[in-house]
Design a protein around this motif. Structure first.
Motif, PDB file in Angstrom:
ATOM      1  N   THR A  70       0.831  -1.199   0.000  1.00  0.00           N
ATOM      2  CA  THR A  70       0.000   0.000   0.000  1.00  0.00           C
ATOM      3  C   THR A  70       0.867   1.251   0.000  1.00  0.00           C
ATOM      4  OG1 THR A  70      -1.743  -1.182   1.160  1.00  0.00           O
ATOM      5  CG2 THR A  70      -1.837   1.213   1.231  1.00  0.00           C
ATOM      6  N   ARG A  71       1.932   1.244   0.775  1.00  0.00           N
ATOM      7  CA  ARG A  71       2.828   2.408   0.815  1.00  0.00           C
ATOM      8  C   ARG A  71       3.527   2.616  -0.526  1.00  0.00           C
ATOM      9  NH1 ARG A  71       5.158   1.447   6.886  1.00  0.00           N
ATOM     10  NH2 ARG A  71       3.285   2.176   7.931  1.00  0.00           N
ATOM     11  N   LEU A  72       3.958   1.531  -1.144  1.00  0.00           N
ATOM     12  CA  LEU A  72       4.584   1.645  -2.457  1.00  0.00           C
ATOM     13  C   LEU A  72       3.580   2.183  -3.472  1.00  0.00           C
ATOM     14  CD1 LEU A  72       7.007   1.184  -4.301  1.00  0.00           C
ATOM     15  CD2 LEU A  72       6.217  -1.168  -4.611  1.00  0.00           C
ATOM     16  N   GLY A  73       2.368   1.659  -3.429  1.00  0.00           N
ATOM     17  CA  GLY A  73       1.319   2.161  -4.317  1.00  0.00           C
ATOM     18  C   GLY A  73       1.033   3.630  -4.071  1.00  0.00           C
ATOM     19  N   ALA A  74       1.053   4.035  -2.803  1.00  0.00           N
ATOM     20  CA  ALA A  74       0.817   5.442  -2.469  1.00  0.00           C
ATOM     21  C   ALA A  74       1.925   6.324  -3.037  1.00  0.00           C
ATOM     22  CB  ALA A  74       0.713   5.615  -0.954  1.00  0.00           C
ATOM     23  N   LEU A  75       3.171   5.861  -2.965  1.00  0.00           N
ATOM     24  CA  LEU A  75       4.278   6.637  -3.537  1.00  0.00           C
ATOM     25  C   LEU A  75       4.128   6.793  -5.047  1.00  0.00           C
ATOM     26  CD1 LEU A  75       7.381   5.331  -1.549  1.00  0.00           C
ATOM     27  CD2 LEU A  75       6.362   7.612  -1.469  1.00  0.00           C
ATOM     28  N   VAL A  76       3.721   5.731  -5.709  1.00  0.00           N
ATOM     29  CA  VAL A  76       3.493   5.814  -7.157  1.00  0.00           C
ATOM     30  C   VAL A  76       2.392   6.827  -7.450  1.00  0.00           C
ATOM     31  CG1 VAL A  76       2.671   4.533  -9.178  1.00  0.00           C
ATOM     32  CG2 VAL A  76       4.334   3.488  -7.642  1.00  0.00           C
ATOM     33  N   LEU A  77       1.325   6.798  -6.657  1.00  0.00           N
ATOM     34  CA  LEU A  77       0.224   7.740  -6.869  1.00  0.00           C
ATOM     35  C   LEU A  77       0.652   9.180  -6.596  1.00  0.00           C
ATOM     36  CD1 LEU A  77      -2.820   5.822  -5.374  1.00  0.00           C
ATOM     37  CD2 LEU A  77      -2.252   6.186  -7.775  1.00  0.00           C
ATOM     38  N   VAL A  78       1.482   9.386  -5.580  1.00  0.00           N
ATOM     39  CA  VAL A  78       1.986  10.736  -5.303  1.00  0.00           C
ATOM     40  C   VAL A  78       2.792  11.233  -6.502  1.00  0.00           C
ATOM     41  CG1 VAL A  78       3.651  12.049  -3.909  1.00  0.00           C
ATOM     42  CG2 VAL A  78       1.954  10.596  -2.793  1.00  0.00           C
ATOM     43  N   TYR A  79       3.651  10.380  -7.027  1.00  0.00           N
ATOM     44  CA  TYR A  79       4.459  10.761  -8.189  1.00  0.00           C
ATOM     45  C   TYR A  79       3.567  11.106  -9.383  1.00  0.00           C
ATOM     46  CZ  TYR A  79       7.475  10.339 -12.244  1.00  0.00           C
ATOM     47  OH  TYR A  79       8.122  10.579 -13.426  1.00  0.00           O
ATOM     48  N   LEU A  80       2.622  10.214  -9.690  1.00  0.00           N
ATOM     49  CA  LEU A  80       1.739  10.461 -10.834  1.00  0.00           C
ATOM     50  C   LEU A  80       0.852  11.680 -10.603  1.00  0.00           C
ATOM     51  CD1 LEU A  80       0.686   6.808 -11.697  1.00  0.00           C
ATOM     52  CD2 LEU A  80       2.252   8.278 -12.962  1.00  0.00           C
ATOM     53  N   GLY A  81       0.351  11.826  -9.382  1.00  0.00           N
ATOM     54  CA  GLY A  81      -0.474  12.987  -9.061  1.00  0.00           C
ATOM     55  C   GLY A  81       0.299  14.285  -9.215  1.00  0.00           C
ATOM     56  N   TRP A  82       1.532  14.297  -8.731  1.00  0.00           N
ATOM     57  CA  TRP A  82       2.375  15.486  -8.858  1.00  0.00           C
ATOM     58  C   TRP A  82       2.647  15.796 -10.324  1.00  0.00           C
ATOM     59  CZ3 TRP A  82       3.459  19.580  -6.295  1.00  0.00           C
ATOM     60  CH2 TRP A  82       4.495  20.402  -6.717  1.00  0.00           C
ATOM     61  N   GLN A  83       2.923  14.748 -11.107  1.00  0.00           N
ATOM     62  CA  GLN A  83       3.154  14.943 -12.540  1.00  0.00           C
ATOM     63  C   GLN A  83       1.923  15.563 -13.204  1.00  0.00           C
ATOM     64  OE1 GLN A  83       5.787  14.687 -14.279  1.00  0.00           O
ATOM     65  NE2 GLN A  83       7.157  13.463 -13.070  1.00  0.00           N
ATOM     66  N   MET A  84       0.749  15.066 -12.839  1.00  0.00           N
ATOM     67  CA  MET A  84      -0.482  15.576 -13.439  1.00  0.00           C
ATOM     68  C   MET A  84      -0.742  17.020 -13.029  1.00  0.00           C
ATOM     69  SD  MET A  84      -2.945  12.261 -13.149  1.00  0.00           S
ATOM     70  CE  MET A  84      -4.368  13.119 -13.799  1.00  0.00           C
ATOM     71  N   LEU A  85      -0.515  17.326 -11.754  1.00  0.00           N
ATOM     72  CA  LEU A  85      -0.696  18.708 -11.303  1.00  0.00           C
ATOM     73  C   LEU A  85       0.259  19.643 -12.038  1.00  0.00           C
ATOM     74  CD1 LEU A  85      -1.128  18.312  -7.437  1.00  0.00           C
ATOM     75  CD2 LEU A  85      -2.813  19.206  -9.048  1.00  0.00           C
ATOM     76  N   SER A  86       1.509  19.234 -12.141  1.00  0.00           N
ATOM     77  CA  SER A  86       2.508  20.062 -12.823  1.00  0.00           C
ATOM     78  C   SER A  86       2.147  20.266 -14.285  1.00  0.00           C
ATOM     79  CB  SER A  86       3.891  19.411 -12.733  1.00  0.00           C
ATOM     80  OG  SER A  86       4.275  19.264 -11.400  1.00  0.00           O
TER      81      SER A  86
END
Length: 195
Positions: A70-86
């Motif tokens: 779950t933590r690894l999945g959360a890190l992937v989502l943070v990365y993708l979310g940040w990319q999308m926001l940027s």
């Protein structure tokens, strides 16, 4: 028998909500149809395999894997979310490109962070890990386990497909702001996974 079937369907819907939300966030971002198919198939298969794995692993191993996956999945989502926001923020700002950059953008040859099977598998695991813990209770149901997990996989895959379709439609309606909204959705999911 009907009550048990209804319980399984409701459980499958609850388990599929993360996949629906994630697919909607990615649909807002805009992904290739091929990626959608791979992701939907992966989520469906994982929602069949994870309960079976949970059934065989036991509670202690399931908790250990659940926390780290779950933590690894959360890190992937943070990365993708940040990319999308940027990307979304950059798209609503006036931009200047040289001819080479403009040609690449117009040709649609930009690299995507979502194209690899590794990202599909990690994201699929991040939304399927709850099904692992459900596997511990499968032995108590009075329904054949194979039918139960097939229902779970089918519903999760269907919900992922609906999420992509909904995200795509919403993305067309909102334009570049959909990137920002999709990023917020993915970051919220990441926080939910960790908390």
């Amino acid at each position: 028998m009907i009550e048990i079937l209804i319980t399984i369907i409701l459980l499958a819907i609850v388990l599929g909500m993360d996949a629906l939300s994630l697919a909607m966030g990615m649909g807002l971002r805009g992904v290739a149809k091929d990626y959608e198919k791979k992701f939907v198939l992966t989520v469906g298969i994982l929602h069949v395999l994870m309960p079976l794995l949970g059934l065989n692993l036991g509670l202690v191993a399931g908790r250990f894997l659940g926390v780290w996956a779950t933590r690894l999945g959360a890190l992937v989502l943070v990365y993708l979310g940040w990319q999308m926001l940027s990307k979304g923020y950059a798209e609503i700002q006036p931009q200047r490109y040289n001819f080479a950059e403009a040609k690449t953008i117009l040709a649609g040859k930009q690299q995507s962070t979502l194209d690899s099977w590794t990202s599909i598998l990690l994201l699929g695991l991040s939304v399927s890990i709850d099904a692992l813990t459900v596997g511990f209770t499968l032995g108590t149901l009075k329904m054949p386990i194979l039918i139960t997990v097939l229902i779970m996989g089918l519903i999760a895959a269907s919900m992922s497909w609906v999420g992509f379709a909904g995200g795509r439609v919403l993305g067309r309606l909102t334009g570049s702001y959909a990137q920002i909204l999709g990023g917020v959705v993915l970051l919220a999911l990441a926080i939910k996974f960790v908390v």
